[in-house]
Design an enzyme around this catalytic site. Sequence first.
Site, PDB file in Angstrom:
ATOM      1  N   ALA C 241      36.414  41.615  42.310  1.00  8.72           N
ATOM      2  CA  ALA C 241      36.709  43.018  41.911  1.00  8.72           C
ATOM      3  C   ALA C 241      36.972  43.036  40.362  1.00  8.72           C
ATOM      4  CB  ALA C 241      37.845  43.764  42.645  1.00  8.72           C
ATOM      5  N   HIS C 242      37.187  44.425  39.894  1.00 14.21           N
ATOM      6  CA  HIS C 242      37.654  44.534  38.449  1.00 14.21           C
ATOM      7  C   HIS C 242      38.862  43.616  38.203  1.00 14.21           C
ATOM      8  CE1 HIS C 242      39.201  49.021  39.586  1.00 14.21           C
ATOM      9  NE2 HIS C 242      39.680  48.048  40.177  1.00 14.21           N
ATOM     10  N   ASN C 243      38.822  43.181  36.883  1.00 20.06           N
ATOM     11  CA  ASN C 243      40.036  42.543  36.412  1.00 20.06           C
ATOM     12  C   ASN C 243      40.525  41.475  36.964  1.00 20.06           C
ATOM     13  OD1 ASN C 243      40.214  45.717  35.489  1.00 20.06           O
ATOM     14  ND2 ASN C 243      40.705  44.324  33.873  1.00 20.06           N
TER      15      ASN C 243
END
Lengths: 345, 345, 345
Positions: C241-243
Amino acid sequence: MISVKQYTLSELAEFLQAEIKGNPDCVISGLSTLQDATEGQLSFLANPAYEKYLSETKAGAVMLTPDMAEKFSGQALVMANPYLGFAKASRLFEAGDGEQVGVHASAVVAETATVDPQAWVGPCSVVEDGAVIEAGARLLGNCFVGRDSRVGKGTVLKGNVTLCHGVSVGERCIIHSGAVLGSDGFGFARAAGEWVKIAQLGGVVVGNDVEIGANTTIDRGALGNTVIADGVKLDNLIQIAHNVEIGKNTAIAANVGISGSTKIGSGCTIAGGSGLAGHLTIADNVHIAGMAMITKSITSAGEWSSAGIGTMPVKEWRKNTVRFRQLDDMARRLKALEKAVDQNS
Amino acid sequence: MISVKQYTLSELAEFLQAEIKGNPDCVISGLSTLQDATEGQLSFLANPAYEKYLSETKAGAVMLTPDMAEKFSGQALVMANPYLGFAKASRLFEAGDGEQVGVHASAVVAETATVDPQAWVGPCSVVEDGAVIEAGARLLGNCFVGRDSRVGKGTVLKGNVTLCHGVSVGERCIIHSGAVLGSDGFGFARAAGEWVKIAQLGGVVVGNDVEIGANTTIDRGALGNTVIADGVKLDNLIQIAHNVEIGKNTAIAANVGISGSTKIGSGCTIAGGSGLAGHLTIADNVHIAGMAMITKSITSAGEWSSAGIGTMPVKEWRKNTVRFRQLDDMARRLKALEKAVDQNS
Amino acid sequence: MISVKQYTLSELAEFLQAEIKGNPDCVISGLSTLQDATEGQLSFLANPAYEKYLSETKAGAVMLTPDMAEKFSGQALVMANPYLGFAKASRLFEAGDGEQVGVHASAVVAETATVDPQAWVGPCSVVEDGAVIEAGARLLGNCFVGRDSRVGKGTVLKGNVTLCHGVSVGERCIIHSGAVLGSDGFGFARAAGEWVKIAQLGGVVVGNDVEIGANTTIDRGALGNTVIADGVKLDNLIQIAHNVEIGKNTAIAANVGISGSTKIGSGCTIAGGSGLAGHLTIADNVHIAGMAMITKSITSAGEWSSAGIGTMPVKEWRKNTVRFRQLDDMARRLKALEKAVDQNS
């Protein structure tokens, strides 16, 4: 210009080897559920839970067992297995993926590849050196078939399918969009804290009449092949690791992961979300429940599970899972109590 | 040649319906976290855990609630919901996927397909017979849109998206790379140990303002459609089986699998890795925890779970899981003890 | 015309820094397992479970530790770590993905993109504005590289790979088919029952010597980047997922999901099917077992698990899972009993 497929009840009865109850000349132009069927449509009753919809269905005819047909006042096609009847009838009403043959102008076929004149290589598809596309095979579009791979007779690759190099797919298979066959197995040797890649020198061999779901991945073998036997059905988003072998007519539901070198027997079913560790052997006719975690070989047929403690409100679940961590302690205390009570008696 | 998007505080305040604390002419050219923001950037405080970073932030301005703004000595945009402000502001600074219209020379559009002059069909994309690409829709590249499918107004298909035939996607949707809509549902009838395919005659209908994550798969219905209502948000690698229905504004995280014919209400959230069995009904506003296994319908709103026993060192976990297999035996022994102690008393 | 790669034992010994036992001029033309190897092939013994096959192998030579080599009558390459030897040797026998350079006529490269003359952009691939394809990089076919993305020196994108915009991939990486890097993170703010999209303004930064499996998805950061450090190995169908940040040389098996902003240390391994909640920190050298659900940070190295209660027949499993829901009740009753027995004594 929509072409509607139409059949008389007598044509359907012959195709399905069913007995007609009603007008043999009645025209049927579609298939639907008991609840949604209209006058011109065929329906079926397979699951007893839907019997309640039978008396009020508007279907032109219903596929029924002899027992149910007796109770039903409408038209029927009477057969031993109406669900099988549904499966067979469904294919009569299918639109199909087209009948083109040849190579689309935008497709790129390498000089040393072989495309049968009766095959179809759709737009923006790529067929690499030494690959073979057999008669009746169809690559719908945006497919990539790597060097020395084979697409067998009558096999369909839907849009955006990838066969890497050295992948052999048999006859009459359906490979759904986004599926990847022949990606490298996940193999590394550890040296001084780093991973040294093990080149994956094997291939993937898929038998006949296999169906592979959307975005499912099947890795090539490290040494030797990953093998999917005839009649295997794989749902979407399944991971098949290197050197896995799956036996004839085994069906696997979505989101399952099978680790390297595990061998699964024939006639098995694995429900969605389950995971199998590597180097296991699963016997024939084993049925694994959903989201199970299988870490040991299974040597006898039957139903197996290892997961799923049942849905509950989060509060209830929190209380019980805290106790799970105390389970070993509780077991010891229980034993001590039994001893104490026994001494008291 | 990089175009930087710049706004004054007053422009931002107007767009976000916020009150300005500070210089309205101050120029903002980006968005960042409290920790990382530089002088020319806007930031926000939504999660109390990050309050500690507020006093030392270098941000040019911070989106804050009235309470927090009072405590803060720097410039601020004051609003009731700074997280919503962050969402809205983020779209001002987005680069976007370009403004092209037309059909790229390398794309292949069938004669009977309709592409609006204000739509974009990017390189190496394929649009089959009868498909419709509406105004403002954009296919970035390597997309495959099957026959009779529809891409609604303003909807974006990122690179390598597949819509099979007969898939309808509404307006202002975002379909991420590798997603597959309209693959066959996993339906077979068993006959003499083999699987007979049930042709999947239904389609997929996606509403407006839907987002579908990378490599997510949505199968077409067997009879009737798989339905994704307006405002649904699906993360990556999700499996939606045939004839599933998902209600308005429901959001589902990655790696979830939903089995055939399950109906999910509106306003639900399902956390990552969960699995739902088939033919269930999930009420509106149900929130399912991560990695849950849902095998029964849920008839009332609220939080539900069925999984996750908490992380523990492998040794501790091994001891407790061994006891799990003795749980039924322990429960019986506990009951017997209670009886014995009761008699002793 | 198949080119077989051949090496003498002395060439192999030099490459593998091994000691020869046998004829240095003996020609080896392949690699196989002890069981399947033929006269002209090299094999290895790394796992003691396979020692039983050593005495009967037909391999032309076997990679062995000094101990095992002493017991073996055949030809050997003697080394400290035969599994590492296998990894290194495997790459000698690999066919490779071809040696083309240039841009295939069917590929579409934007005017402002840069393709090194020593790179290969294969058929039906798309390279968007501002993208950079460095020397020795290869896009096999049907790949999409979005604007301002970078494919580093010697990195291979197999068929049907997608890099969205602003994705940087380092040198000597292998990205397998269907992988998607840079899809939007799953970020929304809730407002009046609807979801407001948070534009994902960050990118994805992948280091050197990274391998990313088939159909794996890596989302771009919301603000700031998602970061995959040097030497990371990701299997198939993984969701990042993001980051998220993944540390050097960490290896993650198939079907794992990692939620937003979680930071994983270096040298970790995560077994298949595990899920990690968001915003966690996992220390270096943590090893997470299969199908684990990790909801808290892990601060010390070692093996961790949270899942898997062991495979059992469905009947046995049903009995025990029913008791699981009574676990909190059982714990209370146990405590009460202990008190009662104590008073009785």
